[in-house]
Scaffold this active site. Structure first.
Site, PDB file in Angstrom:
ATOM      1  N   GLU A  45       0.843  -1.199   0.000  1.00  0.00           N
ATOM      2  CA  GLU A  45       0.000   0.000   0.000  1.00  0.00           C
ATOM      3  C   GLU A  45       0.878   1.250   0.000  1.00  0.00           C
ATOM      4  O   GLU A  45       1.647   1.480   0.938  1.00  0.00           O
ATOM      5  CB  GLU A  45      -0.908   0.004   1.236  1.00  0.00           C
ATOM      6  CG  GLU A  45      -1.759   1.258   1.359  1.00  0.00           C
ATOM      7  CD  GLU A  45      -2.505   1.348   2.684  1.00  0.00           C
ATOM      8  OE1 GLU A  45      -2.803   2.479   3.112  1.00  0.00           O
ATOM      9  OE2 GLU A  45      -2.788   0.288   3.287  1.00  0.00           O
ATOM     10  N   ARG A  49       0.156  10.481   0.341  1.00  0.00           N
ATOM     11  CA  ARG A  49       0.495  11.537   1.299  1.00  0.00           C
ATOM     12  C   ARG A  49       1.646  12.394   0.802  1.00  0.00           C
ATOM     13  O   ARG A  49       2.061  13.336   1.483  1.00  0.00           O
ATOM     14  CB  ARG A  49       0.869  10.930   2.661  1.00  0.00           C
ATOM     15  CG  ARG A  49      -0.245  10.112   3.291  1.00  0.00           C
ATOM     16  CD  ARG A  49       0.163   9.567   4.639  1.00  0.00           C
ATOM     17  NE  ARG A  49      -0.728   8.501   5.074  1.00  0.00           N
ATOM     18  CZ  ARG A  49      -0.592   7.825   6.203  1.00  0.00           C
ATOM     19  NH1 ARG A  49       0.398   8.112   7.019  1.00  0.00           N
ATOM     20  NH2 ARG A  49      -1.442   6.856   6.514  1.00  0.00           N
ATOM     21  N   LYS A 133     -11.023  -1.842   6.780  1.00  0.00           N
ATOM     22  CA  LYS A 133      -9.829  -1.407   7.489  1.00  0.00           C
ATOM     23  C   LYS A 133     -10.269  -0.872   8.856  1.00  0.00           C
ATOM     24  O   LYS A 133     -11.217  -0.079   8.936  1.00  0.00           O
ATOM     25  CB  LYS A 133      -9.138  -0.311   6.690  1.00  0.00           C
ATOM     26  CG  LYS A 133      -8.017   0.415   7.420  1.00  0.00           C
ATOM     27  CD  LYS A 133      -7.371   1.424   6.499  1.00  0.00           C
ATOM     28  CE  LYS A 133      -6.354   2.274   7.234  1.00  0.00           C
ATOM     29  NZ  LYS A 133      -5.492   3.027   6.322  1.00  0.00           N
TER      30      LYS A 133
END
Length: 212
Positions: A45, A49, A133
């Protein structure tokens, strides 16, 4: 179980720990991903950001054999579409919005939506989501909280992320409703900065050896 849920589980079942990466320089993405794959962590993943994130996903998807590139920290429909266009094979969000659910419903790429409360889990179950998640895991109640959800919300599986390390990963992986965990400890910034790919492979192998 829907085809998209099966596809997502196929990715999450590849390993007990999904690396959660913040890639500052796109040039480091390929050697970093190769180091993780060499250690047994194939699903990766890459979080949106940093300005380098989309290019990093594109490079990993195109150049790293055995890697399954995914995108994290997806906050809106535009980011979802950009991540899919870059080659993401799974999408991860810290929470959920109607906009995200709408774009996810139109896409063949599966979404792993974030939830932190029983109400959020129930709302996502109503939308057909069975794999979520749990974020931020440690701050939201940790393994004890997830264990408490396992009976009343049976049938829902989680990938807890947030505050998880080698020290507490087994607390989560031992739970019946946890399919894997997400963690950044397998790719420490200092090892990436010094290009210690062998060190990252060792950390990845240690994480890959953890069992549910």
């Amino acid at each position: 179980m829907s085809g998209k849920t099966e596809n997502l589980l196929a990715v999450l079942n590849l390993q007990p720990v999904v690396p959660v990466l913040v890639v500052e320089e796109a040039a480091s993405a390929v050697p970093l991903a190769r180091a993780l794959v060499a250690g047994g962590l194939k699903a990766i993943e890459i979080t949106l950001r940093t300005p380098a994130a989309l290019e990093a996903i594109r490079l990993v998807a195109n150049e790293v054999e055995g890697a399954v590139a995914g995108a994290g920290t997806i906050l809106n429909a535009a980011q979802f579409d950009q991540a899919v266009a870059a080659g993401s094979r799974f999408i991860v969000s810290p929470g959920t919005t109607p906009e995200l659910l709408e774009v996810a419903a139109q896409s063949p790429v599966p979404l792993l939506p974030g939830a932190a409360t029983a109400s959020e889990v129930m709302a996502l179950r109503e939308q057909g989501y069975q794999v979520l998640k749990f974020f931020p895991a440690e701050q939201a109640g940790g393994a004890a909280y997830l264990k408490a959800l396992s009976s009343p919300l049976a049938g829902t599986l989680f990938c807890p992320t947030g505050g998880i390390s080698l020290a507490n990963a087994k607390d989560y992986l031992s739970l019946p409703n946890v399919v894997c965990v997400g963690g950044s400890w397998v790719a420490p910034k200092e090892l990436v900065a010094t290009e210690d790919w062998a060190g990252i492979t060792r950390l990845a192998a240690e994480a890959a050896a953890l069992k549910n």
